[in-house]
Design an enzyme around this catalytic site. Structure first.
Site, PDB file in Angstrom:
ATOM      1  N   GLU A   1       0.839  -1.207   0.000  1.00 24.52           N
ATOM      2  CA  GLU A   1       0.000   0.000   0.000  1.00 24.52           C
ATOM      3  C   GLU A   1       0.875   1.259   0.000  1.00 24.52           C
ATOM      4  OE1 GLU A   1      -3.694   0.436   0.241  1.00 24.52           O
ATOM      5  OE2 GLU A   1      -2.701   2.164  -0.627  1.00 24.52           O
TER       6      GLU A   1
ATOM      7  N   ASP B   1       1.161   3.997  -3.092  1.00 19.93           N
ATOM      8  CA  ASP B   1       0.754   5.392  -2.919  1.00 19.93           C
ATOM      9  C   ASP B   1       1.879   6.360  -3.303  1.00 19.93           C
ATOM     10  OD1 ASP B   1      -1.627   4.432  -1.969  1.00 19.93           O
ATOM     11  OD2 ASP B   1      -1.182   4.777   0.154  1.00 19.93           O
TER      12      ASP B   1
ATOM     13  N   SER C   1      -7.062   1.836  -3.987  1.00 18.63           N
ATOM     14  CA  SER C   1      -5.869   2.395  -3.367  1.00 18.63           C
ATOM     15  C   SER C   1      -4.973   3.097  -4.363  1.00 18.63           C
ATOM     16  CB  SER C   1      -5.061   1.269  -2.741  1.00 18.63           C
ATOM     17  OG  SER C   1      -5.525   1.018  -1.467  1.00 18.63           O
TER      18      SER C   1
END
Lengths: 126, 529
Positions: free
Chosen positions: B242, B246, B441
């Site tokens: 994650e 990002d 995400s």
């Protein structure tokens, strides 16, 4: 300190927040008009919470009016007692039940965070 | 001694299961979860059904009495059961415990049965459920002791029948290729902007980041870790995917921006503190914050939801855009059998980002549909209608549907979309490994990077611009009109022209968006507003 629990108390928004909210959602808000006091906790609310903390043997670690948050620490029995949590329910820090605060604090404090340490969110990566 | 005397629970009598044979006793230590339904504080008059009221007023007036919730919690404690969830609003308390403890608490004899037709075993009982005398009139239902569920088997067959052929051969992208397909502005790189990213776990490796940005031929952005409530950059766990996604998505598209990663513990306390710290960070001053974490609305307590929504309102008031993932588990949000949206994505102050399946090359999109790979177990975009937040002013003409369960027309999500299907995912580098990752995400940092570029190009931060985007409508988007995010056979939600509850208005047509924003910036400068 051993056996101490840290909580974040979130205080209600000041009156001005209602108008800001309406204007934000209607697209008529200009951030340049913001005054710090428009979102900060009401000073009277802050002192109410601080005297509640003192009365209940809770230590105040940080007062952050801009974030409307007050960080307190206390022993398990003191916290159970201060927030009306049934004795023995707080041990594992996964308490999801209600908290009880005397008036006017039940109006001033909108959230008591830190009683439940279980994961709240998932990552949305696949 | 409290909670000793027992009384039968009205309406709980059950005959021994028919069409099934008794297998025998259950393991007494087996764990199960039951839901107690509590009585309303005040009886519900019919007038309320005709004249819907807002959820909070409804909950305060017709929910359960908090004193009764407390009583049930004391009962649970007394019987050795764990309280998993309480909601005065939903009049519900969920308890966990062993078969032995449940048998004693509700005076039942749970046993194992086998369905003679299907061969499936299930938990069953015969006779009454009893409750402690103190709970008479307080608890009106005890659900879940019994697991005989006729509809469940049928449901699974439906799903099998609906199974799609295998997914098409994958085409994956670098973030820069996705940005090019959406026509992101070139000639700007986010200089002068700070993108804040909230992480509730994991960490990044500066070496991997350097290698990744170099492989894409971009100058590495300046990435800083900020600690919130003792959270820290701790690479080495599952959440690294994650964190790296990002940073790599936002950082490769806006390499001139500073990237501030706020690491907080994954608790409501940590999450809310992280949003406030980021929005009010006068040192790094993020103009946009990206959040790729969340949970179904009903997994939150009302108090943490209220506090977090207020924190997001502050960010909006301060002129900070907050992009939030819509979730990866379709219209059920991972709680099959009912519709749910994901929070904090469902906050009216979030720019909620849904997911698509994107096919194209260069600057030409060949096809783009709603991401739904439920059949191949590759997820589906979140999206639907909030059961908590009322319809915001800016969505009044968007055509947000009513919730089929109670007719409530709440905040509809997502607002916008972008490529998220792992089958058409993003090539990234995580813990030294090249991986293809998707999920909504990826869409939150994609939109955060776009906002940074727009801010630089416009010379003015767009800030909280949901009302502006709804004013523009689908003209500044690639309107997604095909597909759905139904993941559990409920039939919701389907894409169509304009806004819909699975793709919002669609993916960005960044050139059109920039041009519309430029006109509105210059016209507001002229009119002096």
């Amino acid at each position: 300190m051993a056996g101490q629990i840290q909580l974040t108390l979130i205080l209600r928004q000041p009156e001005a927040a209602n108008e800001i909210s309406e204007r934000l959602l209607a697209g008529t808000w200009n951030p340049a008009e913001m005054n710090a006091a428009d979102i900060a906790a009401n000073p009277a609310d802050v002192s109410e919470v601080l005297s509640f903390a003192a009365k209940n043997s809770l230590q105040v670690l940080k007062t952050n009016p801009a974030a409307r948050s007050i960080r307190v620490a206390g022993s398990v029995p003191d916290i159970e007692n201060a927030f009306g949590i049934p004795s023995g329910c707080l041990g594992n820090l996964n308490y999801k039940g209600p908290v009880e605060l005397p008036a006017p604090l039940n109006q001033i404090v909108i959230a008591v965070l830190g009683l439940d340490h279980s994961p709240i969110a998932k990552s949305h990566a696949q | 001694m409290a909670f000793e005397a027992l009384v039968p629970l009205t309406g709980s009598t059950k005959a021994a299961p028919v069409g099934a044979t008794l297998v025998g006793a259950l393991n007494e230590q087996e764990l199960l979860s039951v839901t107690l339904i509590l009585a309303r504080k005040t009886a519900l008059p019919n007038a309320v059904l005709e004249q819907p009221m807002d959820r909070r007023t409804f909950g305060d007036t017709y929910g359960a009495d908090p004193a009764n919730i407390l009583l049930v919690e004391k009962f649970a404690y007394n019987k050795g059961l764990t309280v998993v969830e309480t909601s005065a609003f939903k009049r519900r308390v969920i308890l966990n415990g062993t078969v032995k403890a449940m048998n004693a608490a509700f005076n039942v004899q749970l046993q194992s049965y086998k369905n003679t037709k299907t061969g499936h075993t299930f938990r069953g009982r015969a006779g009454d459920i009893s409750i402690a005398q103190e709970l008479e009139g307080v608890v009106i239902g005890v659900l879940g002791l019994d697991t005989r569920e006729v509809a469940r088997a049928h449901f699974r067959m439906e799903r099998r029948k609906k199974k799609k052929p295998a997914a098409p051969p994958p085409s994956t992208y670098t973030p820069l290729q996705v940005a090019a397909l959406y026509g992101f502005p070139t000639g700007v790189d986010g200089t002068g902007q700070t993108i804040g990213i909230i992480e509730l776990g994991g960490g990044f490796s500066p070496t991997d980041l350097a290698t990744y940005f170099q492989s894409l031929g971009v100058t590495a952005p300046n990435v800083t870790a900020v600690s919130v409530d003792g959270g820290a950059n701790t690479p080495g766990g599952d959440a690294d995917g994650e964190v790296m996604l990002d940073i790599e998505v936002s950082g490769s598209i806006a390499p001139g921006a500073n990237i501030a990663v706020y690491f907080a513990p994954n608790t409501d306390q940590g999450f809310i503190d992280a949003i406030t710290d980021a929005a009010q960070d006068t040192t790094r001053n993020p103009s946009v914050i990206s959040i790729s974490w969340g949970g179904p609305e009903d997994s939150w307590t009302a108090q943490s939801q209220t506090a977090m929504n207020a924190a997001l309102q502050d960010a909006a008031a301060l002129g900070v855009t907050v992009t939030i993932a819509a979730g990866d588990n379709g219209s059920s949000d991972g709680e099959p059998g009912a519709l749910h949206v994901d929070f904090p994505g469902s906050s009216p102050y979030a720019l909620c980002c849904g997911g698509t399946t994107l096919v194209g090359s260069g600057s030409t999109i060949t096809s783009e549909v709603v991401w739904n790979e439920t059949a191949s177990n590759e997820g589906a975009t979140g999206g639907g209608v909030s059961a908590i937040f009322p319809l915001p002013t800016y969505q009044q003409s968007a055509g947000v549907p009513a919730l089929p369960t109670n007719g409530f027309v709440g905040r509809g999500v997502p607002d916008v979309a972008g490529n998220a299907d792992p089958v058409t995912g993003y090539s990234i580098l995580v813990d030294g490994q090249s991986e293809v990752v998707g999920g909504t995400s990826a869409v939150a940092p994609l939109w955060a990077a776009l906002v940074a570029l727009l801010n630089q190009q416009l010379g003015k931060n767009v800030g909280y611009f949901n009302p502006t985007l709804y004013g523009f409508g689908e003209s500044v988007f690639n309107d997604i009109t095909s597909g759905n995010n139904d993941d559990s056979g409920l039939g919701y939600y389907t894409a169509g022209p304009g806004w819909d509850a699975c793709s919002g208005f669609g993916s960005p047509d960044a050139a059109a968006l920039l041009s519309a924003l430029s006109s509105s910036v210059s016209s507001s400068a002229k009119s002096g507003t």
